[in-house]
Write an enzyme that holds these catalytic residues in place. Sequence first.
Site, short mmCIF file in Angstrom:
data_model
loop_
_atom_site.label_atom_id
_atom_site.label_comp_id
_atom_site.label_asym_id
_atom_site.label_seq_id
_atom_site.Cartn_x
_atom_site.Cartn_y
_atom_site.Cartn_z
N ASP A 231 -5.28 -18.09 2.66
CA ASP A 231 -4.94 -19.41 2.12
C ASP A 231 -5.31 -20.43 3.18
O ASP A 231 -4.57 -20.64 4.13
CB ASP A 231 -3.45 -19.46 1.78
CG ASP A 231 -2.95 -20.88 1.51
OD1 ASP A 231 -3.78 -21.81 1.42
OD2 ASP A 231 -1.71 -21.06 1.37
N THR B 176 -2.57 -23.63 3.87
CA THR B 176 -1.34 -23.40 4.65
C THR B 176 -1.25 -21.91 5.00
O THR B 176 -0.42 -21.18 4.45
CB THR B 176 -0.09 -23.82 3.85
OG1 THR B 176 -0.11 -23.13 2.58
CG2 THR B 176 -0.03 -25.31 3.59
N GLY C 268 4.24 6.19 -4.18
CA GLY C 268 5.60 5.67 -4.12
C GLY C 268 5.99 5.16 -2.74
O GLY C 268 5.35 5.47 -1.74
N ASP D 116 7.44 5.60 0.15
CA ASP D 116 7.99 6.77 0.85
C ASP D 116 7.48 6.87 2.28
O ASP D 116 7.54 7.95 2.88
CB ASP D 116 7.64 8.05 0.08
CG ASP D 116 6.13 8.23 -0.06
OD1 ASP D 116 5.36 7.43 0.51
OD2 ASP D 116 5.71 9.17 -0.76
N SER E 106 4.68 7.19 3.41
CA SER E 106 3.54 8.11 3.62
C SER E 106 2.37 7.38 4.29
O SER E 106 1.58 7.99 5.00
CB SER E 106 3.09 8.74 2.30
OG SER E 106 2.84 7.74 1.34
N HIS F 110 0.82 -1.21 0.00
CA HIS F 110 0.00 0.00 0.00
C HIS F 110 0.86 1.26 0.00
O HIS F 110 0.51 2.26 -0.63
CB HIS F 110 -0.95 -0.01 1.20
CG HIS F 110 -2.09 -0.96 1.03
ND1 HIS F 110 -3.28 -0.84 1.71
CD2 HIS F 110 -2.23 -2.05 0.24
CE1 HIS F 110 -4.10 -1.82 1.35
NE2 HIS F 110 -3.49 -2.57 0.47
N ASP F 111 1.97 1.22 0.70
CA ASP F 111 2.86 2.38 0.69
C ASP F 111 3.34 2.67 -0.73
O ASP F 111 3.25 3.79 -1.22
CB ASP F 111 4.06 2.14 1.62
CG ASP F 111 4.92 3.40 1.78
OD1 ASP F 111 4.34 4.52 1.77
OD2 ASP F 111 6.14 3.28 1.90
N HIS G 12 -1.15 -13.24 -1.08
CA HIS G 12 -2.33 -13.76 -0.37
C HIS G 12 -2.17 -15.22 0.03
O HIS G 12 -3.14 -15.86 0.44
CB HIS G 12 -3.59 -13.54 -1.21
CG HIS G 12 -4.02 -12.10 -1.29
ND1 HIS G 12 -5.11 -11.66 -1.98
CD2 HIS G 12 -3.48 -10.97 -0.72
CE1 HIS G 12 -5.24 -10.34 -1.86
NE2 HIS G 12 -4.25 -9.91 -1.11
N THR G 13 -1.01 -15.77 -0.08
CA THR G 13 -0.70 -17.08 0.48
C THR G 13 -0.57 -17.00 2.00
O THR G 13 -0.47 -18.03 2.67
CB THR G 13 0.60 -17.66 -0.13
OG1 THR G 13 0.86 -18.94 0.44
CG2 THR G 13 1.81 -16.78 0.15
C1 HEM Z 1 -4.40 -7.78 -6.69
C2 HEM Z 1 -5.27 -7.08 -6.02
C3 HEM Z 1 -5.40 -7.10 -4.53
C4 HEM Z 1 -6.56 -6.94 -3.85
C5 HEM Z 1 -7.93 -6.67 -4.46
C6 HEM Z 1 -6.26 -7.06 -2.45
C7 HEM Z 1 -7.18 -6.94 -1.43
C8 HEM Z 1 -6.97 -7.35 -0.14
C9 HEM Z 1 -7.96 -7.37 0.90
C10 HEM Z 1 -9.39 -6.87 0.74
C11 HEM Z 1 -7.40 -7.91 2.00
C12 HEM Z 1 -8.08 -8.16 3.35
C13 HEM Z 1 -7.83 -7.02 4.31
C14 HEM Z 1 -8.54 -7.21 5.61
O1 HEM Z 1 -9.69 -7.61 5.62
O2 HEM Z 1 -7.91 -6.95 6.66
C15 HEM Z 1 -6.04 -8.22 1.67
C16 HEM Z 1 -5.14 -8.80 2.53
C17 HEM Z 1 -3.80 -8.94 2.25
N1 HEM Z 1 -3.17 -8.49 1.11
FE1 HEM Z 1 -4.03 -7.94 -0.60
N2 HEM Z 1 -4.93 -7.30 -2.31
C18 HEM Z 1 -4.35 -7.32 -3.54
C19 HEM Z 1 -3.00 -7.45 -3.82
C20 HEM Z 1 -2.03 -7.60 -2.85
C21 HEM Z 1 -0.61 -7.47 -3.06
C22 HEM Z 1 0.04 -7.11 -4.39
C23 HEM Z 1 0.00 -7.71 -1.86
C24 HEM Z 1 1.47 -7.68 -1.50
C25 HEM Z 1 2.46 -7.81 -2.33
C26 HEM Z 1 -1.05 -8.02 -0.93
C27 HEM Z 1 -0.84 -8.42 0.37
C28 HEM Z 1 -1.84 -8.76 1.25
C29 HEM Z 1 -1.60 -9.45 2.50
C30 HEM Z 1 -0.27 -9.98 2.98
C31 HEM Z 1 -2.85 -9.55 3.14
C32 HEM Z 1 -3.11 -10.13 4.53
C33 HEM Z 1 -3.03 -9.00 5.52
C34 HEM Z 1 -3.11 -9.44 6.98
O3 HEM Z 1 -3.18 -10.62 7.27
O4 HEM Z 1 -3.10 -8.54 7.84
N3 HEM Z 1 -2.26 -7.90 -1.55
N4 HEM Z 1 -5.80 -7.85 0.36
#
Ligand code: HEM
Length: 330
Positions: free
Chosen positions: A250, A253, A74, A76, A78, A68-69, A197-198
């Site tokens: 996931d 795992t 960028g 940074d 923020s 998100h940062d 999201h693994t």
């Molecule tokens: C491709 C489109 C993506 C969408 C629509 C998306 C959306 C989301 C949403 C809605 C959550 C759940 C947040 C919550 O309920 O607390 C989430 C969790 C997460 N996202 Fe994504 N995401 C995307 C891509 C990414 C990318 C590119 C990364 C990192 C490189 C990422 C890393 C994560 C991680 C690690 C979690 C788990 C967070 C936690 O356990 O606190 N996501 N994402």
Amino acid sequence: MGALLRCLLLILFVGVVAVPRAMAGGRLSTNYYRHSCPRVEQIVADVVAAKQRVNPSTAAGTLRLFFHDCFVGGCDASVLVSPLTADRFPERAAEINLSLPGDSFDVVARAKAALEVACPSAVSCADILALAARDLVGILGGPRFPVSLGRRDARRSDARDVEGNLPLTNMSARAMTVLFARKGFTPQELVALAGAHTVGFSHCGEFAHRLYNFKTADGYDPSLDPTFARALQSSCANYKNDPTISIFNDIMTPGKFDELYFKNLPRGLGLLASDAALWEYPVTRVFVQRYADNQTAFFDDFARVMQKLGTVGVKTGRQGVVRRHCDVLN
Ligand code: HEM
Ligand SMILES: *[C@@H]1O[C@H](CO)[C@@H](O)[C@H](O)[C@H]1NC(C)=O
Ligand SMILES: *[C@@H]1O[C@H](CO)[C@@H](O)[C@H](O)[C@H]1NC(C)=O
Ligand SMILES: *[C@@H]1O[C@H](CO)[C@@H](O)[C@H](O)[C@H]1NC(C)=O
């Protein structure tokens, strides 16, 4: 002669304009702190490992925070500015609904505190976040990779910058490829990054629309595996009264960084609509299949794309500052 001179002047002019621009992103290097803070990587690694031991949800939260940062204005730092310290609404105020977890901010603050003792005012919060995300991926069993350093921290953070710069779960896969292309990423790189999201979890509110009052006989999204859908219906049944209920991204795992996220998608075990969409859309499906079949390919690409993510919109030199506290603008 006149034409040649004009041509030379043009080359000179282009040279003068182009060089600083090229350098802006090129000044990151893995040994940026060799004089000012030679132990930076070890100090961050120690803090991060200790924090992750106490709270295992730190890793996924921090990885998401880094993403998100980088995608809003960028890499940074923020995103780290606290609404409690800012006089305006910083990015984080707009991300309340995205529920960035407190432990991921805390791990950066702890590393910053340790670094301010070892090498005062030297290391940027943006670099700390990049290092922490890298270290935590490794701790969860994911690939290790070098992190280039020298990012400077933002002088501003504005909630209004967030809209349109982060993917939403209701986006089509095509819309996601368009957003990622705008940030310089190919569809393959989008899929590799989505492999994050693994690990981690999502709140029921993020996918409840797939579970209840769906326009089918069963009431749930038919692209979900039926057993999985019914389990989610029951786990999330009370989510409106208790919005903190969360489900692992996931389910196979949840705490391990591996390729299972991709294996889940063709089986209807993707949690978010945006996860499922990557399998439905032919352009992204091929890469989901590739990573599901080959963890090495996923790890290689994830490591490479994370390094690229870490260069998005970075500020170097006087474009930014080293913040004294990561949650406060200097
Ligand atoms: C491709 C489109 C993506 C969408 C629509 C998306 C959306 C989301 C949403 C809605 C959550 C759940 C947040 C919550 O309920 O607390 C989430 C969790 C997460 N996202 Fe994504 N995401 C995307 C891509 C990414 C990318 C590119 C990364 C990192 C490189 C990422 C890393 C994560 C991680 C690690 C979690 C788990 C967070 C936690 O356990 O606190 N996501 N994402
Ligand atoms: C959070 O979402 C709700 C409804 O979905 C909306 O009314 C509210 O303005 C949002 N809050 C922020 C800070 O964006
Ligand atoms: C997705 O949801 C947001 C609000 O959460 C809304 O503003 C946006 O228009 C929706 N996008 C699509 C493609 O439905
Ligand atoms: C898996 O991917 C790696 C890296 O791209 C490649 O070298 C290897 O040949 C692939 N393995 C198989 C079985 O396709």
